[in-house]
Design a protein around this motif. Structure first.
Motif, PDB file in Angstrom:
ATOM      1  N   SER A 152      89.028  24.491  91.922  1.00  0.00           N
ATOM      2  CA  SER A 152      89.586  24.332  93.288  1.00  0.00           C
ATOM      3  C   SER A 152      90.430  25.549  93.643  1.00  0.00           C
ATOM      4  CB  SER A 152      90.483  23.091  93.362  1.00  0.00           C
ATOM      5  OG  SER A 152      89.733  21.944  93.108  1.00  0.00           O
ATOM      6  N   ARG A 153      91.208  25.978  92.676  1.00  0.00           N
ATOM      7  CA  ARG A 153      92.069  27.138  92.954  1.00  0.00           C
ATOM      8  C   ARG A 153      91.214  28.371  93.233  1.00  0.00           C
ATOM      9  NH1 ARG A 153      96.671  25.185  88.707  1.00  0.00           N
ATOM     10  NH2 ARG A 153      97.976  24.284  90.332  1.00  0.00           N
ATOM     11  N   ARG A 154      90.169  28.529  92.450  1.00  0.00           N
ATOM     12  CA  ARG A 154      89.315  29.713  92.667  1.00  0.00           C
ATOM     13  C   ARG A 154      88.656  29.634  94.048  1.00  0.00           C
ATOM     14  NH1 ARG A 154      88.067  28.865  87.264  1.00  0.00           N
ATOM     15  NH2 ARG A 154      86.095  27.820  87.770  1.00  0.00           N
ATOM     16  N   SER A 155      88.211  28.429  94.417  1.00  0.00           N
ATOM     17  CA  SER A 155      87.526  28.355  95.723  1.00  0.00           C
ATOM     18  C   SER A 155      88.535  28.529  96.862  1.00  0.00           C
ATOM     19  CB  SER A 155      86.692  27.077  95.854  1.00  0.00           C
ATOM     20  OG  SER A 155      87.463  26.002  96.278  1.00  0.00           O
ATOM     21  N   ASN A 156      89.747  28.036  96.693  1.00  0.00           N
ATOM     22  CA  ASN A 156      90.773  28.299  97.725  1.00  0.00           C
ATOM     23  C   ASN A 156      90.955  29.798  97.910  1.00  0.00           C
ATOM     24  OD1 ASN A 156      91.415  25.687  98.385  1.00  0.00           O
ATOM     25  ND2 ASN A 156      93.148  25.525  96.989  1.00  0.00           N
ATOM     26  N   ILE A 205      90.163  31.121 101.463  1.00  0.00           N
ATOM     27  CA  ILE A 205      91.324  31.469 102.296  1.00  0.00           C
ATOM     28  C   ILE A 205      91.492  32.990 102.373  1.00  0.00           C
ATOM     29  CG2 ILE A 205      93.824  31.259 102.581  1.00  0.00           C
ATOM     30  CD1 ILE A 205      93.589  28.560 101.105  1.00  0.00           C
ATOM     31  N   PHE A 206      91.466  33.606 101.193  1.00  0.00           N
ATOM     32  CA  PHE A 206      91.797  35.036 101.195  1.00  0.00           C
ATOM     33  C   PHE A 206      90.568  35.929 101.299  1.00  0.00           C
ATOM     34  CE2 PHE A 206      95.165  32.684  99.094  1.00  0.00           C
ATOM     35  CZ  PHE A 206      96.196  32.975  99.969  1.00  0.00           C
ATOM     36  N   GLY A 207      89.429  35.447 100.719  1.00  0.00           N
ATOM     37  CA  GLY A 207      88.210  36.244 100.806  1.00  0.00           C
ATOM     38  C   GLY A 207      87.570  36.127 102.181  1.00  0.00           C
ATOM     39  N   MET A 208      87.466  34.880 102.679  1.00  0.00           N
ATOM     40  CA  MET A 208      86.754  34.675 103.945  1.00  0.00           C
ATOM     41  C   MET A 208      87.695  34.592 105.140  1.00  0.00           C
ATOM     42  SD  MET A 208      84.140  31.873 102.302  1.00  0.00           S
ATOM     43  CE  MET A 208      83.609  31.188 103.832  1.00  0.00           C
ATOM     44  N   GLY A 209      88.995  34.577 104.886  1.00  0.00           N
ATOM     45  CA  GLY A 209      89.964  34.555 106.000  1.00  0.00           C
ATOM     46  C   GLY A 209      90.063  33.210 106.698  1.00  0.00           C
ATOM     47  N   HIS A 210      89.643  32.134 105.994  1.00  0.00           N
ATOM     48  CA  HIS A 210      89.689  30.795 106.596  1.00  0.00           C
ATOM     49  C   HIS A 210      91.073  30.199 106.281  1.00  0.00           C
ATOM     50  CE1 HIS A 210      88.320  27.056 108.035  1.00  0.00           C
ATOM     51  NE2 HIS A 210      87.431  26.710 107.130  1.00  0.00           N
ATOM     52  N   ALA A 211      92.121  30.856 106.828  1.00  0.00           N
ATOM     53  CA  ALA A 211      93.498  30.570 106.390  1.00  0.00           C
ATOM     54  C   ALA A 211      93.983  29.175 106.766  1.00  0.00           C
ATOM     55  CB  ALA A 211      94.441  31.619 106.958  1.00  0.00           C
ATOM     56  N   SER A 212      93.344  28.557 107.762  1.00  0.00           N
ATOM     57  CA  SER A 212      93.884  27.275 108.224  1.00  0.00           C
ATOM     58  C   SER A 212      93.757  26.177 107.167  1.00  0.00           C
ATOM     59  CB  SER A 212      93.211  26.840 109.527  1.00  0.00           C
ATOM     60  OG  SER A 212      91.827  26.705 109.330  1.00  0.00           O
ATOM     61  N   VAL A 213      92.909  26.367 106.149  1.00  0.00           N
ATOM     62  CA  VAL A 213      92.821  25.289 105.149  1.00  0.00           C
ATOM     63  C   VAL A 213      94.127  25.163 104.341  1.00  0.00           C
ATOM     64  CG1 VAL A 213      90.295  25.303 104.993  1.00  0.00           C
ATOM     65  CG2 VAL A 213      91.623  26.645 103.379  1.00  0.00           C
ATOM     66  N   ALA A 214      94.915  26.228 104.301  1.00  0.00           N
ATOM     67  CA  ALA A 214      96.220  26.133 103.611  1.00  0.00           C
ATOM     68  C   ALA A 214      97.170  25.198 104.356  1.00  0.00           C
ATOM     69  CB  ALA A 214      96.847  27.516 103.471  1.00  0.00           C
ATOM     70  N   GLU A 215      96.829  24.875 105.600  1.00  0.00           N
ATOM     71  CA  GLU A 215      97.704  23.978 106.377  1.00  0.00           C
ATOM     72  C   GLU A 215      97.625  22.533 105.891  1.00  0.00           C
ATOM     73  OE1 GLU A 215      96.724  24.481 110.535  1.00  0.00           O
ATOM     74  OE2 GLU A 215      96.694  26.649 110.292  1.00  0.00           O
ATOM     75  N   PRO A 232      99.585  27.910  93.516  1.00  0.00           N
ATOM     76  CA  PRO A 232      99.416  29.374  93.424  1.00  0.00           C
ATOM     77  C   PRO A 232      98.245  29.907  94.248  1.00  0.00           C
ATOM     78  CG  PRO A 232      98.744  28.301  91.357  1.00  0.00           C
ATOM     79  CD  PRO A 232      99.405  27.256  92.205  1.00  0.00           C
ATOM     80  N   SER A 233      97.224  29.071  94.472  1.00  0.00           N
ATOM     81  CA  SER A 233      96.057  29.608  95.187  1.00  0.00           C
ATOM     82  C   SER A 233      96.287  29.677  96.689  1.00  0.00           C
ATOM     83  CB  SER A 233      94.822  28.752  94.907  1.00  0.00           C
ATOM     84  OG  SER A 233      94.975  27.469  95.491  1.00  0.00           O
ATOM     85  N   LEU A 234      97.380  29.076  97.160  1.00  0.00           N
ATOM     86  CA  LEU A 234      97.601  29.038  98.611  1.00  0.00           C
ATOM     87  C   LEU A 234      98.679  30.019  99.059  1.00  0.00           C
ATOM     88  CD1 LEU A 234      97.509  25.157  99.171  1.00  0.00           C
ATOM     89  CD2 LEU A 234      95.654  26.791  99.441  1.00  0.00           C
ATOM     90  N   VAL A 235      99.544  30.396  98.110  1.00  0.00           N
ATOM     91  CA  VAL A 235     100.657  31.284  98.471  1.00  0.00           C
ATOM     92  C   VAL A 235     100.372  32.650  97.877  1.00  0.00           C
ATOM     93  CG1 VAL A 235     103.162  31.571  98.416  1.00  0.00           C
ATOM     94  CG2 VAL A 235     102.181  29.287  98.262  1.00  0.00           C
ATOM     95  N   ARG A 236      99.901  33.563  98.679  1.00  0.00           N
ATOM     96  CA  ARG A 236      99.480  34.854  98.127  1.00  0.00           C
ATOM     97  C   ARG A 236     100.150  36.048  98.798  1.00  0.00           C
ATOM     98  NH1 ARG A 236      94.361  34.731  95.586  1.00  0.00           N
ATOM     99  NH2 ARG A 236      94.392  36.995  95.621  1.00  0.00           N
ATOM    100  N   TYR A 237     100.105  36.078 100.142  1.00  0.00           N
ATOM    101  CA  TYR A 237     100.616  37.273 100.830  1.00  0.00           C
ATOM    102  C   TYR A 237     102.054  37.034 101.271  1.00  0.00           C
ATOM    103  CZ  TYR A 237      95.767  38.695 100.833  1.00  0.00           C
ATOM    104  OH  TYR A 237      94.499  39.026 100.445  1.00  0.00           O
ATOM    105  N   THR A 238     102.961  37.274 100.357  1.00  0.00           N
ATOM    106  CA  THR A 238     104.362  36.979 100.657  1.00  0.00           C
ATOM    107  C   THR A 238     105.176  38.252 100.926  1.00  0.00           C
ATOM    108  OG1 THR A 238     104.885  37.011  98.320  1.00  0.00           O
ATOM    109  CG2 THR A 238     104.342  34.865  99.282  1.00  0.00           C
ATOM    110  N   GLU A 239     104.557  39.389 100.717  1.00  0.00           N
ATOM    111  CA  GLU A 239     105.308  40.631 100.935  1.00  0.00           C
ATOM    112  C   GLU A 239     105.276  41.005 102.415  1.00  0.00           C
ATOM    113  OE1 GLU A 239     107.243  42.221  98.829  1.00  0.00           O
ATOM    114  OE2 GLU A 239     106.702  40.572  97.478  1.00  0.00           O
ATOM    115  N   PRO A 240     106.397  41.435 102.966  1.00  0.00           N
ATOM    116  CA  PRO A 240     106.393  41.822 104.379  1.00  0.00           C
ATOM    117  C   PRO A 240     105.471  43.014 104.600  1.00  0.00           C
ATOM    118  CG  PRO A 240     108.456  42.446 103.328  1.00  0.00           C
ATOM    119  CD  PRO A 240     107.695  41.640 102.323  1.00  0.00           C
TER     120      PRO A 240
END
Ligand SMILES: Cc1cc2nc3c(=O)[nH]c(=O)nc-3n(C[C@H](O)[C@H](O)[C@H](O)COP(=O)(O)OP(=O)(O)OC[C@H]3O[C@@H](n4cnc5c(N)ncnc54)[C@H](O)[C@@H]3O)c2cc1C
Length: 457
Positions: A54-58, A62-72, A220-228
């Motif tokens: 699940s983490r790998r597919s997230n 989310i990050f590979g395909m840019g389907h970010a709304s699933v993290a919601e 961990p698979s949902l929180v990735r881009y935390t740097e400004p």
């Protein structure tokens, strides 16, 4: 139809401490819906069975395909205890989040405050503590003097004490500690971490690290881009860093042209299927009486708790506002809006309750404000971002605010109401007067809940 309960937020001590207890599985299962023929509950079972997959597919979705709304679909509830009012303001910029904060209006304060780590052990630490002690002492004196004053004005003892206390907080520092419950989805949370990452003072860094620690191990698979991103920090006109005093406390900057016709035409397009521009042309030919009659239909059966109808979102108004930090703490909680705020500066006008003069307290308050300015300058020389710890709830902020008519209705119901705090009530009343002049038909029922409930139909 089959409707299943897939999850809900439960209190942290009830959550088993194992790797499977992660909201990531909900995001993973929902993310797979779009491309899988399987039922959602099957996808969910698979996601729970195979947390690593699940983490790998997230990560891929989310990050590979840019389907970010699933993290919601993953939500966290976070207690934030002992944060300064100053930093709380940055946190509460998140619009897609829910906050409930300790009220300085209703809770008696006991002088707890945040000392910026940057000045610990320096000579400024004692000046800072002295200033805060002075503000706390003024707070208590004002609470007592105000209680007498409001009793003389005819309030009963309890109401007088409450009114005095809620106004006395104007002299308190933005360093005053508060606590809040925050609920937000992981997409908003990631954005919050990025926003906090743009701040360079210890309290903000500490808060960011703590939130990141709390959620990273769980999702961990949902929180990735935390740097400004440097892009977020682009600035214009940086030569001038001192905010100038804006012309008025409440000024209309812009608004939708002919809002009454536009709102009605959108309602008509919705209800008849006409082109919006055809509907607008038709509405513009109607007499005032005919337009009023159409609005009567839209408003029919409206109660104080009803939102204005959706077509009201098509008209909006932008205001330039100046208010105390105390009023802004309330104003900023209205999330369905766009806003910018200028930097604070001690030279911008401060706002105080009028009765402070009647009880003879303005002189010590003004002396305290001079000390604030001096300390603000001293703190600024160490780190400009910590200077505002030296300011008070009375110090002004200048904000440009845009709200649509639907949100303005909601804002007016709450903030023009008799329960609203006096300063935000005065601002809201001015805003509503201006909006009504521009939109007499669509804003006709824009008023506080008490006035709405009492009005004669
Ligand atoms: C008299 C008074 C006392 C208050 N005391 C406190 C207090 O002690 N502590 C405190 O923390 N706050 C307090 N508040 C602030 C209050 O809780 C709200 O945060 C604030 O009034 C903003 O209003 P709102 O949340 O209804 O809507 P807005 O943010 O203005 O949004 C407008 C509408 O959009 C919808 N909406 C917006 N976001 C969401 C969402 N995430 N989920 C579902 N629907 C949403 C709702 O229908 C909402 O009414 C007080 C407010 C008043 C008027």
């Amino acid at each position: 139809m089959n409707v299943l309960l897939a999850g809900y937020n439960i209190e942290a001590t009830r959550i088993p401490h194992n790797d499977d207890a992660t909201p990531e599985v909900l995001s993973a299962a929902y993310a797979r819906i779009s491309r899988s023929p399987k039922r959602i509950d099957q996808l969910r079972e698979e996601a729970v069975r195979e947390v690593d997959a699940s983490r790998r597919s997230n990560t891929r979705i989310i990050f590979g395909m840019g389907h970010a709304s699933v993290a919601e679909h993953a939500i966290f509830n976070i207690d934030i205890i002992g944060i300064s009012r100053y930093l709380a303001e940055f946190v509460q910029k998140s619009r897609l989040a829910s906050f409930t904060e300790k009220s300085q209006r209703y809770v008696k304060l006991h002088g707890d405050f945040v000392t910026p780590h940057e000045i610990l052990g320096t000579p400024l630490e004692s000046s800072y503590r002295t200033l805060i002690d002075r503000q706390n002492s003024l707070y208590h004196k004002l609470s007592e003097a105000g209680e007498k004053w409001f009793t003389q004005q005819g309030l009963d003892a309890k109401a007088a004490a409450e009114r005095a206390r809620e106004d006395a907080r104007y002299v308190l520092s933005l360093a005053t500690e508060t606590q809040m419950g925050m609920t937000l989805n992981v997409r908003s949370l990631e954005r919050l971490l990025r926003r906090l990452g743009k701040l360079h003072f210890h309290e903000a860094i500490q808060l960011r690290d703590r939130i990141q620690d709390l959620v990273e191990g769980i999702a961990p698979s949902l929180v990735r881009y935390t740097e400004p991103d440097p892009y977020d920090s682009n600035r214009v006109g940086v030569e001038s860093t001192e905010p100038r005093l804006w012309d008025d406390d409440v000024r209309l900057l812009s608004g939708t042209e002919n809002p009454d016709d536009l709102v009605l035409s959108m309602a008509m397009a919705r209800d008849t299927g006409d082109n919006p521009d055809t509907a607008l042309h038709y509405i513009s030919q109607l007499s005032l009486e005919q337009k009023k009659a159409e609005y009567d239909k839209l408003f029919s059966g409206m109660e104080g708790y009803h939102p204005a109808p959706e077509p009201f979102e098509f008209a909006d108004f932008t205001f330039a506002l100046r208010m105390s930090s105390c009023a802004f703490a309330q104003f900023k909680r209205h999330r369905i809006s766009s806003r910018i705020r200028t930097a604070r500066h001690p030279n911008l006008q401060a706002v105080f309750p009028e009765w402070f003069q009647h009880v003879g307290m303005m002189q010590p308050i003004e002396e305290m404000m001079v000390t604030c300015t001096n300390l603000w300058n001293d703190l600024r020389s160490i780190n400009p971002e910590i200077a505002d710890y030296a300011l008070t709830n009375a110090h002004a902020v200048q904000v440009a605010y845009r709200m649509n008519l639907r949100e303005l209705y909601h804002f007016a119901r709450l903030r023009c109401d008799g329960h609203a705090q006096w300063e935000i009530r005065a601002l809201a009343t001015r805003i509503v007067e201006i909006v009504k002049a521009k939109a007499p038909l669509s804003a006709a029922l824009m008023m506080g809940k008490d006035e709405f409930d009492d009005r004669e139909e």
